[in-house]
Design a protein around this motif. Structure first.
Motif, mmCIF file in Angstrom:
data_model
loop_
_atom_site.group_PDB
_atom_site.id
_atom_site.type_symbol
_atom_site.label_atom_id
_atom_site.label_comp_id
_atom_site.label_asym_id
_atom_site.label_seq_id
_atom_site.Cartn_x
_atom_site.Cartn_y
_atom_site.Cartn_z
ATOM 1 N N UNK A 1 0.807 -1.215 0.000
ATOM 2 C CA UNK A 1 0.000 0.000 0.000
ATOM 3 C C UNK A 1 0.845 1.273 0.000
ATOM 4 N N UNK A 2 1.993 1.218 0.664
ATOM 5 C CA UNK A 2 2.858 2.403 0.701
ATOM 6 C C UNK A 2 3.841 2.423 -0.465
ATOM 7 N N UNK A 3 4.565 1.321 -0.670
ATOM 8 C CA UNK A 3 5.636 1.296 -1.665
ATOM 9 C C UNK A 3 5.176 0.820 -3.036
ATOM 10 N N UNK B 1 6.001 8.752 7.921
ATOM 11 C CA UNK B 1 4.716 8.801 8.624
ATOM 12 C C UNK B 1 3.693 9.655 7.874
ATOM 13 N N UNK B 2 4.148 10.731 7.286
ATOM 14 C CA UNK B 2 3.229 11.555 6.501
ATOM 15 C C UNK B 2 2.702 10.781 5.300
ATOM 16 N N UNK B 3 3.577 10.046 4.634
ATOM 17 C CA UNK B 3 3.150 9.243 3.489
ATOM 18 C C UNK B 3 2.179 8.143 3.929
ATOM 19 N N UNK B 4 2.480 7.500 5.060
ATOM 20 C CA UNK B 4 1.576 6.455 5.544
ATOM 21 C C UNK B 4 0.224 7.040 5.934
ATOM 22 N N UNK C 1 -3.387 5.907 4.614
ATOM 23 C CA UNK C 1 -4.407 5.465 5.572
ATOM 24 C C UNK C 1 -5.676 6.289 5.456
ATOM 25 N N UNK C 2 -5.533 7.583 5.246
ATOM 26 C CA UNK C 2 -6.706 8.450 5.125
ATOM 27 C C UNK C 2 -7.511 8.100 3.874
ATOM 28 N N UNK C 3 -6.811 7.752 2.806
ATOM 29 C CA UNK C 3 -7.505 7.368 1.575
ATOM 30 C C UNK C 3 -8.228 6.040 1.735
ATOM 31 N N UNK C 4 -7.646 5.115 2.486
ATOM 32 C CA UNK C 4 -8.224 3.782 2.629
ATOM 33 C C UNK C 4 -9.334 3.725 3.673
ATOM 34 N N UNK D 1 -10.915 -0.777 9.622
ATOM 35 C CA UNK D 1 -10.925 0.645 9.979
ATOM 36 C C UNK D 1 -10.004 0.928 11.153
ATOM 37 N N UNK D 2 -9.972 0.018 12.115
ATOM 38 C CA UNK D 2 -9.137 0.250 13.297
ATOM 39 C C UNK D 2 -7.656 0.280 12.930
ATOM 40 N N UNK D 3 -7.253 -0.519 11.933
ATOM 41 C CA UNK D 3 -5.848 -0.524 11.500
ATOM 42 C C UNK D 3 -5.470 0.832 10.923
#
Length: 599
Positions: free
Chosen positions: A17-19, A538-541, A545-548, A556-558
């Protein structure tokens, strides 16, 4: 005592999801590295880590390695565990298929190194060194040596070491005394003593392949006169169409060290007495070849800092949820119990969140660098390969030093959560503190990493390496900085990034006039850089996370935890960057003015 549980969900978050690690399957040679394949590999590795390696961690520490008459025995269970490790193909995950390896991306190996080091720090050192030896021989040795050694290192039947340090020299390798004399058959005869050699002698493999730095008779002084040699414990012989261990070479273990931690990893004094060896690469160019192994080892050590922090965090988190002491300041959280679990207390939460924010941010940073190693190795565009190589070179000292410094801090915080119970063996957390302490020292002490960053990397190619980090981070802040919902996260990060840029200019200006100024600022600069780099991760994550989150369904809790931890990092951890900026900006005077005899 709580065991290790592989954080597969977070690992997958970073990878996929990040990379966007699925893009690696589009690189030449990586067609099989699909997300499904990678996830399947990680699941099997997690079983090995949790069920085979982790149960041996404490017993290995308590038993340690045993030395007797030149022979080293690893703790009970290690030989059997290594046999299963080999049988599963874990020694050759990223080795080339033509050598019997699986040919998976280096990024996958990064994840496995974290996993195995969390489960059993000392055990993971053995195959980790073999991988480094494989890489050095693959890139620098002539084809005949590759044919002998690479398949044996890839299948784990032989293991590897790196032999640099001598009694009179550690960091300053230009002082080595080990000699290599040419023989008539094209080989060399090596004589000398090497100390602090991890896995220099053990009972896990049928042969041990030493990569040894030594001097030829005509060698110039200093590091310009160092050559690299492959020196096996047993000389290879051709049998039944393959290579096997033959006659004993002139290499022996003279003893093992009794250490603070990693007791199940043999740390040896090695004697080379007219030992037969073969030159790797060009004469007097050994440091260039050895740096292939050393740079890989430095990234692996950074992963060890992350791994120990993850393992300690899991124990501290479980303990904080279970240990009943005192009441919540807001009123009883569990009225039916005599006390509340200590996780209700703000200071315990501060400790746990500090570790959590470090671990998850460090995982993102380390894997991001691993991703660029694959781009450097396989991308078809030379410009992309060069850019990825620049970034990996820049970030190597940061990953090594920042992740091990903060990893040690994290394990200490985990022990603090336990209180007095953390100081005794039964809980297991004190072992993580002892084990990870070496990571700040070996493979180049962290102060040396800071000097490498400031003295070599900052000015290299007129700041080209720095631009590989600064430009994309600036573009990220520009792209997302206008979003008011991200202002609370990005405003402090932008300020810290500004301080990093200001510190870079300050060091460049002062360092040109006085090298001691740059050296005095180096460690604080590296820490400042590390805090900013984790902040960017952390900003990228948080953006992901906000998009997902709106369509997260059962997860949702993750994603919510990602956002909340990102806020914690920016508010409670990133401010440390300001202190490091203030310290480095103060200059060298308060460091250098005191006479030596006044200490």
């Amino acid at each position: 005592m709580h065991g290790y549980s592989t954080p597969l969900r977070d690992m997958r978050f970073v990878l996929h999801e990040l990379l966007g690690a699925e893009r690696l399957s589009g690189l030449p040679g990586y067609a099989d590295a699909t997300p499904e394949t990678i996830d399947a590999v990680l699941e099997e590795a997690a079983k090995l880590a949790e069920n085979v390696l982790a149960p041996l961690n404490r017993s290995g520490d308590e038993e340690g390695c045993v030395y007797e008459n030149g022979v080293v025995r690893t703790p009970r269970g290690f030989k059997e565990a290594y046999a299963r490790f080999r049988e599963g193909g874990w020694t050759g995950v990223s080795a080339a298929p033509e050598h019997g390896g699986q040919g998976l991306p280096k990024l996958v190996n990064f994840v496995l190194e974290e996993m195995f080091s969390s489960a059993n720090f000392a055990f993971a050192i053995y195959p980790g060194l073999s991988q480094g030896a494989y890489n050095a021989i693959q890139l620098h040795a002539e084809e005949g040596l590759q044919r002998i050694y690479l398949p044996k290192l890839a299948d784990g039947s032989w293991s590897g070491t790196m032999c640099l340090t001598e009694p009179q020299c550690g960091t300053d390798l230009g002082l080595i005394h080990t000699r290599a004399v040419p023989a008539e058959d094209g080989s060399y005869r090596l004589t000398g003593t090497k100390i602090f050699i991890s896995a220099g002698e053990h009972d896990l493999t049928s042969n041990i392949v030493h990569l040894v730095l030594a001097r030829l008779p005509d060698a110039p002084t200093g590091t310009r006169g160092i050559s690299l040699f492959v020196v096996p414990k047993f000389l290879p012989v051709r049998r039944n169409g393959g290579w096997e261990a033959g006659a004993r070479n002139g290499v022996r273990c003279a003893g093992i060290e009794h250490k603070m931690g990693i007791k199940a990893s043999s740390t040896c004094t090695m004697q080379f007495e007219d030992a037969v060896g073969w030159l790797v690469g060009e004469p007097h160019k050994g440091m260039r070849a050895m740096f292939t192994m050393m740079n890989g080892a430095r990234l692996a050590v950074g992963l060890q800092g992350l791994a120990a922090a993850e393992a300690a965090y899991q124990k501290a988190r479980a303990y904080a949820r279970e240990r009943l002491q005192g009441r919540s300041l807001k009123g009883a959280a569990m009225p039916g119990e005599p006390a509340d679990p200590i996780i209700v207390h703000p200071d315990v939460r501060r400790n746990l969140l500090t570790i959590k924010a470090f671990v998850e941010g460090a995982r993102a940073l380390a894997y991001w660098v691993g991703y660029h190693l694959d781009l450097q190795a396989r991308h078809p565009d030379p410009a992309e390969r060069a850019a990825a190589d620049d970034l990996a070179a820049l970030m190597t000292p940061i990953v090594k030093a920042f992740l091990t410094d903060q990893g040690f801090t994290a394990t200490n915080l985990a022990m603090q959560v336990f209180g007095g119970h953390g100081y005794i063996r039964e809980t297991g957390v004190e072992q993580h503190v002892r084990d990870v302490r070496i990571a700040q020292i070996y493979e180049g002490a962290n102060g040396i990493q800071a000097l490498d960053l400031v003295g070599r990397k900052l000015g290299q190619n007129t700041g080209r390496l720095l631009r590989r980090f600064f430009h994309p981070m600036a573009a990220f802040l520009e792209e997302h900085g206008k979003d008011p919902t991200l202002a609370e996260l990005l405003a402090p990060l932008a300020r810290a990034f500004g301080r990093l840029q200001q510190a870079t200019v300050l060091i460049a200006q002062k360092g040109l006039k006085d090298p001691e100024e740059a050296a005095a600022a180096a460690s604080d600069y590296l820490q400042l850089f590390g805090y900013v780099a984790l902040g960017w991760m952390w900003a990228r994550m948080a953006v992901v996370a906000r998009e997902k989150l709106p369509r997260a369904n059962g997860e949702a809790s993750f994603y919510d935890a990602k956002l909340q931890t990102a806020h914690f990092y920016m508010q409670r951890t990133l401010p440390h960057a300001t202190a490091h900026f203030a310290a480095l900006a103060a200059g060298k005077d308060s460091l250098m003015v005191l006479p030596a005899d006044a200490f």
